[in-house]
Design a protein around this motif. Structure first.
Motif, PDB file in Angstrom:
ATOM      1  N   PHE A  51      56.620  25.317  62.757  1.00  0.00           N
ATOM      2  CA  PHE A  51      56.149  25.093  61.398  1.00  0.00           C
ATOM      3  C   PHE A  51      54.979  24.123  61.322  1.00  0.00           C
ATOM      4  O   PHE A  51      54.586  23.703  60.249  1.00  0.00           O
ATOM      5  N   GLY A  52      54.436  23.739  62.444  1.00  0.00           N
ATOM      6  CA  GLY A  52      53.265  22.875  62.441  1.00  0.00           C
ATOM      7  C   GLY A  52      53.575  21.402  62.287  1.00  0.00           C
ATOM      8  O   GLY A  52      52.701  20.617  61.940  1.00  0.00           O
ATOM      9  N   GLY A  53      54.787  20.998  62.532  1.00  0.00           N
ATOM     10  CA  GLY A  53      55.149  19.588  62.473  1.00  0.00           C
ATOM     11  C   GLY A  53      55.568  19.145  61.082  1.00  0.00           C
ATOM     12  O   GLY A  53      55.537  19.903  60.114  1.00  0.00           O
ATOM     13  N   ILE A  54      55.955  17.901  60.985  1.00  0.00           N
ATOM     14  CA  ILE A  54      56.327  17.284  59.713  1.00  0.00           C
ATOM     15  C   ILE A  54      55.032  16.856  59.042  1.00  0.00           C
ATOM     16  O   ILE A  54      54.205  16.192  59.654  1.00  0.00           O
ATOM     17  N   LYS A  55      54.854  17.214  57.783  1.00  0.00           N
ATOM     18  CA  LYS A  55      53.571  16.994  57.111  1.00  0.00           C
ATOM     19  C   LYS A  55      53.691  15.927  56.033  1.00  0.00           C
ATOM     20  O   LYS A  55      54.628  15.941  55.249  1.00  0.00           O
ATOM     21  N   LEU A  56      52.733  15.017  56.017  1.00  0.00           N
ATOM     22  CA  LEU A  56      52.611  14.026  54.960  1.00  0.00           C
ATOM     23  C   LEU A  56      51.594  14.574  53.971  1.00  0.00           C
ATOM     24  O   LEU A  56      50.429  14.760  54.301  1.00  0.00           O
ATOM     25  N   LYS A  57      52.046  14.860  52.749  1.00  0.00           N
ATOM     26  CA  LYS A  57      51.201  15.490  51.731  1.00  0.00           C
ATOM     27  C   LYS A  57      50.772  14.448  50.696  1.00  0.00           C
ATOM     28  O   LYS A  57      51.583  13.645  50.248  1.00  0.00           O
ATOM     29  N   VAL A  58      49.490  14.487  50.330  1.00  0.00           N
ATOM     30  CA  VAL A  58      48.925  13.597  49.312  1.00  0.00           C
ATOM     31  C   VAL A  58      47.981  14.406  48.427  1.00  0.00           C
ATOM     32  O   VAL A  58      47.585  15.520  48.773  1.00  0.00           O
ATOM     33  N   PHE A  59      47.620  13.819  47.289  1.00  0.00           N
ATOM     34  CA  PHE A  59      46.597  14.432  46.449  1.00  0.00           C
ATOM     35  C   PHE A  59      45.248  14.286  47.135  1.00  0.00           C
ATOM     36  O   PHE A  59      44.979  13.284  47.794  1.00  0.00           O
ATOM     37  N   GLU A  60      44.391  15.266  46.938  1.00  0.00           N
ATOM     38  CA  GLU A  60      43.083  15.249  47.578  1.00  0.00           C
ATOM     39  C   GLU A  60      42.260  14.032  47.155  1.00  0.00           C
ATOM     40  O   GLU A  60      41.502  13.485  47.947  1.00  0.00           O
ATOM     41  N   ARG A  61      42.456  13.584  45.935  1.00  0.00           N
ATOM     42  CA  ARG A  61      41.697  12.432  45.433  1.00  0.00           C
ATOM     43  C   ARG A  61      42.073  11.125  46.145  1.00  0.00           C
ATOM     44  O   ARG A  61      41.319  10.162  46.116  1.00  0.00           O
ATOM     45  N   ASP A  62      43.239  11.076  46.769  1.00  0.00           N
ATOM     46  CA  ASP A  62      43.734   9.843  47.384  1.00  0.00           C
ATOM     47  C   ASP A  62      43.462   9.750  48.882  1.00  0.00           C
ATOM     48  O   ASP A  62      43.890   8.777  49.524  1.00  0.00           O
ATOM     49  N   ILE A  63      42.762  10.699  49.451  1.00  0.00           N
ATOM     50  CA  ILE A  63      42.564  10.708  50.903  1.00  0.00           C
ATOM     51  C   ILE A  63      41.823   9.466  51.382  1.00  0.00           C
ATOM     52  O   ILE A  63      42.198   8.856  52.385  1.00  0.00           O
TER      53      ILE A  63
END
Length: 144
Positions: A51-63
């Motif tokens: 599944f491509g690993g554990i993903k940390l998801k954020v809003f694009e504006r906060d990168i």
């Protein structure tokens, strides 16, 4: 109708604990984020790569803020301190020949105690306990 903000994968992890640590750092700085695919990896770590690993998801504006907070925070990843292990091995020398070419692991001489051998014989199993000791590769002797 309000425009939905895109959510992107900021980082991927193999270790769920590391992912939770970095998620907590972001949340402490008021950046909304979540972790995806953690439960799949928890069922079986072999699924993690599928599944491509554990993903940390954020809003694009906060990168940009996430990069500033976490940066190249390799301190957590390299916290296993391999240098300390090497330093510890370098300080241990063989009492027989004085060599620093030693390692700690399963003993080569008198590997199993009598109790382990008897229990293994009774249960027809391989001895479950082996003695640990330092081993010198120059003279071939074990020492404590």
């Amino acid at each position: 109708m309000a425009k939905e903000e895109p959510i992107v994968t900021f980082r991927t992890y193999y270790d769920p604990i590391l992912a939770q640590i970095e998620r907590t750092k972001l949340e402490d700085n008021d950046i909304p984020c979540f972790i995806a695919d953690e439960n799949i990896a928890g069922m079986n770590l072999l699924f993690n790569n599928a599944f491509g690993g554990i993903k940390l998801k954020v809003f694009e504006r906060d990168i940009k803020q996430c990069e500033a907070i976490l940066g190249t925070d390799e301190a957590i990843i390299t916290d296993e301190t391999p240098e300390t292990e090497e330093e510890a091995v370098a300080t241990v020398t063989c009492p027989h020949c004085g060599s620093a070419n030693v390692r700690y692991g399963d003993a080569t001489e008198k590997k199993y105690g009598w109790l382990s051998i008897i229990i293994a014989f009774v249960f027809a199993a391989f001895p479950f306990y082996s003695r640990k000791a330092w081993h010198c590769f120059n003279c071939g002797k074990d020492f404590k």
